[in-house]
Design a protein around this motif. Structure first.
Motif, PDB file in Angstrom:
ATOM      1  N   ILE A  24      23.895 -38.412 -21.008  1.00 22.98           N
ATOM      2  CA  ILE A  24      23.230 -37.198 -20.514  1.00 22.98           C
ATOM      3  C   ILE A  24      24.000 -36.507 -19.390  1.00 22.98           C
ATOM      4  N   PHE A  25      24.673 -37.245 -18.526  1.00 22.99           N
ATOM      5  CA  PHE A  25      25.386 -36.612 -17.421  1.00 22.99           C
ATOM      6  C   PHE A  25      26.833 -36.266 -17.770  1.00 22.99           C
ATOM      7  N   MET A  26      27.260 -36.584 -18.985  1.00 23.67           N
ATOM      8  CA  MET A  26      28.641 -36.308 -19.392  1.00 23.67           C
ATOM      9  C   MET A  26      28.726 -35.309 -20.539  1.00 23.67           C
ATOM     10  N   ASN A  27      27.639 -34.650 -20.868  1.00 21.12           N
ATOM     11  CA  ASN A  27      27.636 -33.753 -22.025  1.00 21.12           C
ATOM     12  C   ASN A  27      28.653 -32.625 -21.874  1.00 21.12           C
ATOM     13  N   TRP A  28      28.858 -32.131 -20.683  1.00 21.73           N
ATOM     14  CA  TRP A  28      29.791 -31.042 -20.433  1.00 21.73           C
ATOM     15  C   TRP A  28      31.234 -31.431 -20.748  1.00 21.73           C
ATOM     16  N   SER A  29      31.559 -32.730 -20.652  1.00 18.96           N
ATOM     17  CA  SER A  29      32.937 -33.171 -20.865  1.00 18.96           C
ATOM     18  C   SER A  29      33.402 -32.979 -22.304  1.00 18.96           C
ATOM     19  N   ILE A  34      37.443 -30.267 -25.878  1.00 13.16           N
ATOM     20  CA  ILE A  34      37.847 -29.393 -26.985  1.00 13.16           C
ATOM     21  C   ILE A  34      38.549 -28.138 -26.468  1.00 13.16           C
ATOM     22  N   ALA A  35      38.197 -27.676 -25.278  1.00 13.58           N
ATOM     23  CA  ALA A  35      38.875 -26.508 -24.710  1.00 13.58           C
ATOM     24  C   ALA A  35      40.338 -26.830 -24.418  1.00 13.58           C
ATOM     25  N   ILE A  36      40.581 -28.010 -23.875  1.00 14.21           N
ATOM     26  CA  ILE A  36      41.959 -28.417 -23.580  1.00 14.21           C
ATOM     27  C   ILE A  36      42.727 -28.694 -24.870  1.00 14.21           C
ATOM     28  N   ARG A  37      42.082 -29.348 -25.799  1.00 10.08           N
ATOM     29  CA  ARG A  37      42.765 -29.775 -27.030  1.00 10.08           C
ATOM     30  C   ARG A  37      43.260 -28.603 -27.864  1.00 10.08           C
ATOM     31  N   VAL A  38      42.470 -27.530 -27.973  1.00 10.02           N
ATOM     32  CA  VAL A  38      42.895 -26.381 -28.793  1.00 10.02           C
ATOM     33  C   VAL A  38      43.176 -25.139 -27.954  1.00 10.02           C
ATOM     34  N   LYS A  39      43.202 -25.323 -26.631  1.00  8.84           N
ATOM     35  CA  LYS A  39      43.526 -24.231 -25.700  1.00  8.84           C
ATOM     36  C   LYS A  39      42.630 -23.007 -25.908  1.00  8.84           C
ATOM     37  N   SER A  40      41.325 -23.233 -25.823  1.00  6.72           N
ATOM     38  CA  SER A  40      40.349 -22.172 -26.027  1.00  6.72           C
ATOM     39  C   SER A  40      39.697 -21.799 -24.702  1.00  6.72           C
ATOM     40  N   LYS A  41      39.884 -20.554 -24.286  1.00  6.31           N
ATOM     41  CA  LYS A  41      39.265 -20.081 -23.040  1.00  6.31           C
ATOM     42  C   LYS A  41      37.754 -19.991 -23.175  1.00  6.31           C
ATOM     43  N   ARG A  42      37.291 -19.618 -24.354  1.00  3.83           N
ATOM     44  CA  ARG A  42      35.852 -19.488 -24.574  1.00  3.83           C
ATOM     45  C   ARG A  42      35.137 -20.822 -24.361  1.00  3.83           C
ATOM     46  N   ALA A  44      36.323 -23.297 -22.648  1.00  9.29           N
ATOM     47  CA  ALA A  44      36.503 -23.657 -21.237  1.00  9.29           C
ATOM     48  C   ALA A  44      35.395 -23.018 -20.394  1.00  9.29           C
ATOM     49  N   ILE A  45      35.057 -21.783 -20.714  1.00  7.10           N
ATOM     50  CA  ILE A  45      33.957 -21.110 -19.993  1.00  7.10           C
ATOM     51  C   ILE A  45      32.634 -21.835 -20.248  1.00  7.10           C
ATOM     52  N   TRP A  46      32.391 -22.218 -21.501  1.00  7.38           N
ATOM     53  CA  TRP A  46      31.164 -22.971 -21.811  1.00  7.38           C
ATOM     54  C   TRP A  46      31.150 -24.307 -21.071  1.00  7.38           C
ATOM     55  N   TYR A  50      28.139 -25.542 -18.639  1.00  9.29           N
ATOM     56  CA  TYR A  50      27.414 -26.803 -18.799  1.00  9.29           C
ATOM     57  C   TYR A  50      27.630 -27.729 -17.595  1.00  9.29           C
ATOM     58  N   THR A  51      28.818 -27.698 -17.006  1.00  8.69           N
ATOM     59  CA  THR A  51      29.089 -28.523 -15.825  1.00  8.69           C
ATOM     60  C   THR A  51      28.236 -28.078 -14.649  1.00  8.69           C
ATOM     61  N   VAL A  52      28.207 -26.785 -14.400  1.00  8.19           N
ATOM     62  CA  VAL A  52      27.416 -26.252 -13.277  1.00  8.19           C
ATOM     63  C   VAL A  52      25.936 -26.552 -13.480  1.00  8.19           C
ATOM     64  N   SER A  53      25.429 -26.317 -14.690  1.00  4.45           N
ATOM     65  CA  SER A  53      24.004 -26.574 -14.924  1.00  4.45           C
ATOM     66  C   SER A  53      23.673 -28.058 -14.764  1.00  4.45           C
ATOM     67  N   CYS A  54      24.579 -28.927 -15.165  1.00  3.81           N
ATOM     68  CA  CYS A  54      24.353 -30.371 -15.024  1.00  3.81           C
ATOM     69  C   CYS A  54      24.317 -30.765 -13.550  1.00  3.81           C
ATOM     70  N   PHE A  55      25.305 -30.336 -12.790  1.00  2.00           N
ATOM     71  CA  PHE A  55      25.368 -30.765 -11.390  1.00  2.00           C
ATOM     72  C   PHE A  55      24.348 -30.065 -10.505  1.00  2.00           C
ATOM     73  N   VAL A  56      23.988 -28.852 -10.832  1.00  2.00           N
ATOM     74  CA  VAL A  56      22.896 -28.194 -10.095  1.00  2.00           C
ATOM     75  C   VAL A  56      21.582 -28.929 -10.367  1.00  2.00           C
ATOM     76  N   GLY A  57      21.357 -29.285 -11.621  1.00  2.52           N
ATOM     77  CA  GLY A  57      20.148 -30.039 -11.963  1.00  2.52           C
ATOM     78  C   GLY A  57      20.107 -31.381 -11.261  1.00  2.52           C
TER      79      GLY A  57
END
Length: 155
Positions: A24-29, A34-42, A44-46, A50-57
């Motif tokens: 549950i606390f690693m879902n953003w990873s 996948i952003a790093i693996r295929v070099k996708s900015k979109r 990376a933004i997601w 998800y990271t911000v929402s997880c850590f704010v929560g």
């Protein structure tokens, strides 16, 4: 054309990152991967979303006294972002696999082009079998029940 079951196995192996969503606390990873693996900015933004929402929560749950609206809001944010991230990763899986396959094909094409460029520059052929040496093969003789390998230069 690849055999169908080989492609299925490749798809399953390359989809291991979906398992990160079950923590549950690693879902953003999963989106970071996948952003790093295929070099996708979109993606990376997601992953940032998800990271911000997880850590704010997590910080809202940990920072306030427990029976409060801030704690409840933090827990709701954490659980909702976890569920959304899980379904989002299932939705993007097919696109990820196609992008990964495209990157592999592009890499092979770049390797092929580099080989052709080097062939033109140096006048060599990578596809030609390696040339045999002009040196004679070493001879094997027996001496007192032992096998001795001798090579004689110039023969």
């Amino acid at each position: 054309m690849e055999p169908k079951n080989k492609k299925v196995v490749w798809n399953i192996v390359q989809s291991w990152w979906i398992l990160l969503n079950f923590v549950i606390f690693m879902n953003w990873s999963s989106f970071v991967y996948i952003a790093i693996r295929v070099k996708s900015k979109r993606w990376a933004i997601w992953s940032v979303i998800y990271t911000v929402s997880c850590f704010v929560g997590i910080s809202m749950v940990a920072s306030f006294t427990h029976p409060s609206w801030q704690t409840n809001s933090g827990m709701a944010l954490l659980i909702i972002s976890w569920i959304v991230c899980f379904f989002h990763s299932i939705i993007v899986r097919k696109e990820f696999l196609l992008r990964l396959e495209a990157r592999a094909l592009l890499s092979r094409k770049e390797d092929y082009n580099l080989k052709r460029q080097l062939e033109d520059e140096y006048g060599i052929d990578f596809d030609m079998p390696t040339a045999q040496s002009n040196q004679p093969a070493p001879k094997t003789t027996t001496a007192k029940d032992r096998v001795v390998r001798q090579s004689t230069p110039g023969e």
